[in-house]
Each structure stands twice: as structure tokens, then as C-alpha cells.
Design an enzyme around this catalytic site. Structure first.
Site, PDB file in Angstrom:
ATOM      1  N   VAL A  86     -32.854  -2.293 -20.932  1.00 31.44           N
ATOM      2  CA  VAL A  86     -32.724  -3.565 -20.209  1.00 31.44           C
ATOM      3  C   VAL A  86     -34.111  -4.032 -19.764  1.00 31.44           C
ATOM      4  O   VAL A  86     -34.815  -3.340 -19.034  1.00 31.44           O
ATOM      5  CB  VAL A  86     -31.787  -3.413 -18.989  1.00 31.44           C
ATOM      6  CG1 VAL A  86     -31.648  -4.754 -18.275  1.00 31.44           C
ATOM      7  CG2 VAL A  86     -30.426  -2.878 -19.417  1.00 31.44           C
ATOM      8  N   LYS A  87     -34.468  -5.225 -20.257  1.00 37.41           N
ATOM      9  CA  LYS A  87     -35.802  -5.760 -19.956  1.00 37.41           C
ATOM     10  C   LYS A  87     -35.693  -6.684 -18.744  1.00 37.41           C
ATOM     11  O   LYS A  87     -34.900  -7.644 -18.744  1.00 37.41           O
ATOM     12  CB  LYS A  87     -36.302  -6.530 -21.179  1.00 37.41           C
ATOM     13  CG  LYS A  87     -37.802  -6.701 -21.248  1.00 37.41           C
ATOM     14  CD  LYS A  87     -38.153  -7.257 -22.616  1.00 37.41           C
ATOM     15  CE  LYS A  87     -39.623  -7.525 -22.770  1.00 37.41           C
ATOM     16  NZ  LYS A  87     -39.902  -8.293 -23.974  1.00 37.41           N
ATOM     17  N   VAL A  88     -36.475  -6.383 -17.711  1.00 36.46           N
ATOM     18  CA  VAL A  88     -36.336  -7.049 -16.407  1.00 36.46           C
ATOM     19  C   VAL A  88     -37.708  -7.590 -15.981  1.00 36.46           C
ATOM     20  O   VAL A  88     -38.706  -6.873 -16.073  1.00 36.46           O
ATOM     21  CB  VAL A  88     -35.845  -6.019 -15.354  1.00 36.46           C
ATOM     22  CG1 VAL A  88     -35.691  -6.668 -13.993  1.00 36.46           C
ATOM     23  CG2 VAL A  88     -34.534  -5.367 -15.795  1.00 36.46           C
TER      24      VAL A  88
END
Ligand code: E4P
Length: 218
Positions: A86-88
């Protein structure tokens, strides 16, 4: 150093895979839009296609900017496949969400990192990867590679396990410099990796070998 490909194009990912050196994929909302992937279900389906094609980690970016939204979206992305990361974004609620994902055992990539201070925050939150954007720093005439060196030094001194994923890579020299500066991973379009192949002495040497062989065997 691992090689990730920075694209949402299935054709480019397949080409990189066939080349045999691809360890993973990074995407972002701009890259998804460039491929014409729109609408929530199509976006999830496209990530699934990429995750199935790739053996390594695939970064899929959230659009939400509030904590609850990032957590909800991130969970849905993580459920697509075990290799989804998950890219945040590096914002306050993003850091809080990364801490949450870390506790839940969900892998994260903290994106849009431009300073050593931001890199420390991402590592403290337990991000799996942190993405310093080298090319975009170079674009404003600051030496982007200095950030990789600072991060590598800080992470080594502090014993942080977060992996440095050099992003916004524009050319082959960036890849070489990232390797020298302590990046664990580099993510780049395929064209920059192909640039690593090039040397005029290789071309001249090969032409001479083939000509000598031809002369001796004709
Ligand atoms: C990284 O994860 C980003 O997707 C990417 O490297 C950004 O690169 P750009 O600055 O060329 O858009």
C-alpha cells in the site's frame, strides 16, 4: 539492489519481466491515468492483473488523504493479492495510517519523500519502503542523490529496517548513482534500465570480433 519498474502498463511490465531482471513494480495515480484505467473496480482489477503477472512487490497508491479513508482504501488494496504494497503519501494522516498498517502486518511504501526528516518519520512508522523522488529534486536544481546518501547514513546509524526505494529515476546515471549511494531498490521506466547496456567500446569490440570471425571463416 532490486530493480522495480515504474509503470502501470501491462506491456512494459511483461517486457521487463521477459528481460529477466525485474523484482517488482511501482505505480501511482498519474501512471494509472496514463493507461486510461479509471473507476474504482477497473483500478482494483488492473492492480490484480499486475500482481498476478509479477512475482515481487507491487505498489498500489491510495487516493484518500484522511486517516480513515487511507486505512479503508489500503485494506481493500492489500486484499487484492499478498504482493500488493500500500503506497501512502508523506502527510500527517499518511504516517498515522502507515503505523496502523505496520501493526496489522500490511506492507507499505511511503511516497513523495523529499527530505531526511520525512524519511525518519516514515521509518519510525515502520514503512516497508520509503520513496525519495530523486528526479523531481534534481528538477529544482538541488542534488537529489544527496538525499539517498543522507537516508542511507541515518538508517544505518539508527538501525531502521525500512528499505530505500529510489524513485523518480530518469536515466541510467541515476541508477548507477543510486546504487553507489546506498539505495536498496530503484524504480524506473524500462528505458533507463536499457541505458545501462550502452557503451560504444562494447559495440566496437563486438563488430571487430564478428568481422575477424567472418574473415577467418570465409
Ligand atoms: C515512484 O514511486 C513514482 O511512481 C515515480 O517514480 C515518480 O516519478 P516521476 O517524478 O518521473 O513522475
Amino acid at each position: 539492489m532490486q530493480f522495480f519498474i515504474d509503470t502501470a502498463s501491462i506491456e512494459q511490465i511483461q517486457e521487463a519481466k521477459d528481460f529477466g531482471l525485474m523484482d517488482g513494480v511501482t505505480t501511482n495515480p498519474s501512471l494509472m491515468a496514463k493507461e486510461g484505467i479509471t473507476g474504482q473496480q477497473n483500478i482494483l482489477d488492473h492492480y490484480k492483473k499486475i500482481a498476478d503477472l509479477v512475482d515481487g512487490d507491487v505498489s498500489a497508491e491510495v487516493i484518500s488523504t484522511d486517516y480513515e479513508g487511507i486505512v479503508r482504501e489500503g485494506k481493500a488494496l492489500a486484499e487484492i493479492a499478498p504482493n500488493i504494497v500500500v503506497k501512502v503519501p508523506m502527510i500527517k494522516d499518511g504516517v498515522k495510517a502507515i503505523s496502523h498498517f505496520t501493526k496489522e502486518g500490511i506492507k507499505t511504501n511511503c511516497t513523495l519523500v523529499f527530505s531526511p526528516g520525512q524519511a525518519i518519520l516514515a521509518a519510525k512508522a515502520g514503512a516497508t519502503y520509503v520513496s525519495p523522488f530523486i528526479g523531481r529534486i534534481d528538477d529544482i536544481t538541488w542534488p537529489g542523490m544527496d538525499l539517498i546518501r543522507d537516508m542511507a547514513e541515518i538508517y544505518a546509524i539508527q538501525g531502521f529496517e525500512t528499505l530505500i526505494l529510489a524513485a523518480s529515476i530518469r536515466n541510467a546515471l541515476h541508477i548507477v548513482d543510486a546504487a553507489k549511494s546506498g539505495a536498496d531498490v530503484v524504480t524506473s521506466p524500462l528505458s533507463a534500465y536499457m541505458g545501462l547496456l550502452k557503451h560504444p567500446l562494447t559495440d566496437i569490440g563486438l563488430a571487430k570480433f564478428l568481422a575477424d570471425h567472418e574473415k577467418a571463416n570465409s
